[in-house]
Design an enzyme around this catalytic site. Structure first.
Site, mmCIF file in Angstrom:
data_model
loop_
_atom_site.group_PDB
_atom_site.id
_atom_site.type_symbol
_atom_site.label_atom_id
_atom_site.label_comp_id
_atom_site.label_asym_id
_atom_site.label_seq_id
_atom_site.Cartn_x
_atom_site.Cartn_y
_atom_site.Cartn_z
ATOM 1 N N LYS A 1 13.696 26.961 39.853
ATOM 2 C CA LYS A 1 13.730 26.100 38.741
ATOM 3 C C LYS A 1 13.776 26.978 37.535
ATOM 4 C CE LYS A 1 9.675 24.612 39.916
ATOM 5 N NZ LYS A 1 9.422 25.555 41.062
ATOM 6 N N ARG B 1 3.233 17.991 38.409
ATOM 7 C CA ARG B 1 3.191 18.423 39.595
ATOM 8 C C ARG B 1 2.414 17.653 40.237
ATOM 9 N NH1 ARG B 1 4.194 24.109 38.421
ATOM 10 N NH2 ARG B 1 4.237 25.390 40.455
ATOM 11 N N ARG C 1 10.919 38.524 44.291
ATOM 12 C CA ARG C 1 11.182 38.382 43.193
ATOM 13 C C ARG C 1 10.397 39.401 42.463
ATOM 14 N NH1 ARG C 1 9.082 32.725 40.873
ATOM 15 N NH2 ARG C 1 7.215 33.354 41.868
ATOM 16 N N ARG D 1 4.673 39.315 40.669
ATOM 17 C CA ARG D 1 3.840 38.617 40.124
ATOM 18 C C ARG D 1 2.360 38.437 41.105
ATOM 19 N NH1 ARG D 1 6.437 32.668 38.524
ATOM 20 N NH2 ARG D 1 4.616 31.882 39.848
ATOM 21 N N ARG E 1 0.247 28.202 48.099
ATOM 22 C CA ARG E 1 1.002 27.300 46.988
ATOM 23 C C ARG E 1 2.148 26.281 47.700
ATOM 24 N NH1 ARG E 1 3.884 32.198 43.978
ATOM 25 N NH2 ARG E 1 5.064 30.353 42.905
HETATM 26 P P1 AP5 Z 1 12.485 31.364 40.318
HETATM 27 O O1 AP5 Z 1 13.722 30.741 39.675
HETATM 28 O O2 AP5 Z 1 11.434 32.080 39.904
HETATM 29 O O3 AP5 Z 1 12.005 29.963 41.184
HETATM 30 P P2 AP5 Z 1 10.832 28.921 40.554
HETATM 31 O O4 AP5 Z 1 11.116 27.626 41.348
HETATM 32 O O5 AP5 Z 1 10.772 28.997 38.896
HETATM 33 O O6 AP5 Z 1 9.246 29.685 41.027
HETATM 34 P P3 AP5 Z 1 8.223 29.843 40.531
HETATM 35 O O7 AP5 Z 1 7.212 30.630 41.419
HETATM 36 O O8 AP5 Z 1 7.979 30.155 39.137
HETATM 37 O O9 AP5 Z 1 7.592 28.228 40.574
HETATM 38 P P4 AP5 Z 1 6.117 27.691 40.905
HETATM 39 O O10 AP5 Z 1 6.437 26.262 40.626
HETATM 40 O O11 AP5 Z 1 5.540 27.966 42.018
HETATM 41 O O12 AP5 Z 1 5.414 28.538 39.721
HETATM 42 P P5 AP5 Z 1 4.997 28.357 38.233
HETATM 43 O O13 AP5 Z 1 5.025 29.633 37.482
HETATM 44 O O14 AP5 Z 1 5.514 26.953 37.842
HETATM 45 O O15 AP5 Z 1 12.968 31.962 41.733
HETATM 46 C C1 AP5 Z 1 12.379 32.619 42.562
HETATM 47 C C2 AP5 Z 1 13.038 33.860 43.097
HETATM 48 O O16 AP5 Z 1 14.285 33.523 43.821
HETATM 49 C C3 AP5 Z 1 13.531 34.952 41.992
HETATM 50 O O17 AP5 Z 1 13.604 35.888 42.533
HETATM 51 C C4 AP5 Z 1 14.846 34.585 41.738
HETATM 52 O O18 AP5 Z 1 15.981 35.743 41.450
HETATM 53 C C5 AP5 Z 1 15.584 34.024 43.177
HETATM 54 N N1 AP5 Z 1 16.459 33.133 43.115
HETATM 55 C C6 AP5 Z 1 16.447 31.836 42.318
HETATM 56 N N2 AP5 Z 1 17.414 31.224 42.699
HETATM 57 C C7 AP5 Z 1 17.995 31.557 43.621
HETATM 58 C C8 AP5 Z 1 19.187 31.353 44.675
HETATM 59 N N3 AP5 Z 1 19.993 30.361 44.332
HETATM 60 N N4 AP5 Z 1 19.612 32.329 45.990
HETATM 61 C C9 AP5 Z 1 18.614 33.365 45.898
HETATM 62 N N5 AP5 Z 1 17.648 33.808 45.095
HETATM 63 C C10 AP5 Z 1 17.452 32.807 44.142
HETATM 64 O O19 AP5 Z 1 3.376 28.131 38.374
HETATM 65 C C11 AP5 Z 1 2.424 29.040 38.548
HETATM 66 C C12 AP5 Z 1 0.941 28.497 38.727
HETATM 67 O O20 AP5 Z 1 0.638 27.665 37.522
HETATM 68 C C13 AP5 Z 1 0.911 27.362 39.761
HETATM 69 O O21 AP5 Z 1 0.543 28.010 41.131
HETATM 70 C C14 AP5 Z 1 -0.176 26.652 39.347
HETATM 71 O O22 AP5 Z 1 -1.538 27.360 39.562
HETATM 72 C C15 AP5 Z 1 -0.128 27.018 37.827
HETATM 73 N N6 AP5 Z 1 0.377 25.708 37.357
HETATM 74 C C16 AP5 Z 1 1.910 25.498 36.847
HETATM 75 N N7 AP5 Z 1 2.008 24.399 36.415
HETATM 76 C C17 AP5 Z 1 1.208 23.431 36.883
HETATM 77 C C18 AP5 Z 1 1.090 21.992 36.443
HETATM 78 N N8 AP5 Z 1 1.971 21.239 36.081
HETATM 79 N N9 AP5 Z 1 -0.286 21.517 37.313
HETATM 80 C C19 AP5 Z 1 -0.983 22.285 37.730
HETATM 81 N N10 AP5 Z 1 -1.141 23.799 37.947
HETATM 82 C C20 AP5 Z 1 0.077 24.302 37.416
#
Ligand code: AP5
Length: 224
Positions: free
Chosen positions: A16, A91, A130, A163, A174
């Site tokens: 994402k 979420r 990552r 991270r 997660r």
């Molecule tokens: P990346 O693009 O970083 O993936 P992502 O989907 O953005 O992953 P996140 O881990 O950031 O998402 P998340 O939803 O768990 O965490 P968030 O930060 O929102 O890609 C991942 C890796 O793969 C990278 O190394 C990239 O280079 C590689 N890659 C990407 N595309 C690829 C492809 N096509 N092929 C190969 N490799 C690829 O949230 C963190 C925490 O915040 C949560 O756990 C929670 O505690 C809190 N939080 C955030 N939002 C909320 C909410 N709305 N409600 C409650 N808690 C929340």
């Protein structure tokens, strides 16, 4: 370009953030990634950061009322009046219902929900490799998307780190949280006719192509 109000939905690590950065550049819309907003709040030791930190470190979701407040403030701002991209929000079903309510109050609606889907196996692989940069949070992968210089961000030169919530035991938690609390949103938005699924296990460029094709179709529909 017509106004686009978009959500990026998908499991942790499905890409994402990677696609969100590209979309933001293409569409020049405000991009609200709740994970990035929370990490910045933790770094700044703000009230929101203090409330969120323990939940994030454990891989739990931050309480709905905190998240709803964060997003409502941004949607009410002038910045988002011509559209927005939400990444990581909603979420949970209560977050999705609160978003619907807020948009109704503002006389607006969602254009589309883009589900970037992936398998648990691919996710574990991705999150273990990552790396993110310390200053700007720019995202890399040691194998799939390496930086030009090992250990340094291509964009701002800052150090690349792992991270805290990418440790294997936190990643599995997660994923459990995703399946239990976030995956029900797939049906929630499918029933509203808003869901568009993209295969996220392809390369970043191919996923990007699929997203761009979808956006072109949505823009034509919105403009007609
Ligand atoms: P990346 O693009 O970083 O993936 P992502 O989907 O953005 O992953 P996140 O881990 O950031 O998402 P998340 O939803 O768990 O965490 P968030 O930060 O929102 O890609 C991942 C890796 O793969 C990278 O190394 C990239 O280079 C590689 N890659 C990407 N595309 C690829 C492809 N096509 N092929 C190969 N490799 C690829 O949230 C963190 C925490 O915040 C949560 O756990 C929670 O505690 C809190 N939080 C955030 N939002 C909320 C909410 N709305 N409600 C409650 N808690 C929340």
């Amino acid at each position: 370009m017509p106004n686009l109000n978009l959500i990026l939905l998908g499991p942790p690590g499905s890409g994402k953030g990677t696609q969100g950065e590209r979309l933001q550049e293409d569409l020049e819309l405000p991009y609200y990634a709740t994970g990035d907003i929370l990490r910045a709040a933790v770094k700044a030791v703000s009230d929101v950061g203090a409330k969120a930190k323990d939940f994030m470190d454990r891989g739990d979701l931050v309480p709905d009322e905190v998240m709803i407040g964060i997003i409502a403030d941004r949607l009410e701002s002038n910045e988002a009046e011509h559209g927005f991209i939400l990444d990581g929000f909603p979420r949970t079903v209560p977050q999705a219902e609160a978003l619907d309510k807020k948009l109704r109050e503002l006389g607006r609606g969602l254009t589309a929900v883009i589900l970037i889907d992936s398998t648990d196996e691919a996710i574990i692989n991705r999150l273990s490799g990552r790396r993110v940069c310390l200053d700007g949070g720019h995202v890399y992968h040691v194998d799939f998307d390496p930086p030009k210089t090992e250990g340094a961000c291509d964009i701002d030169g800052s150090e690349l780190i792992v991270r805290d919530d990418d440790k294997p035991e936190v990643v599995s938690h997660r994923l459990e949280q995703y399946h239990e609390k976030t995956a029900p949103l797939i049906d929630f938005y499918r029933k509203q006719g808003l869901l568009n699924r993209i295969e996220g296990t392809e390369t970043p460029d191919r996923v990007g192509e699929s997203v761009r094709t979808l956006i072109s179709t949505l823009s034509l529909e919105e403009g007609s």
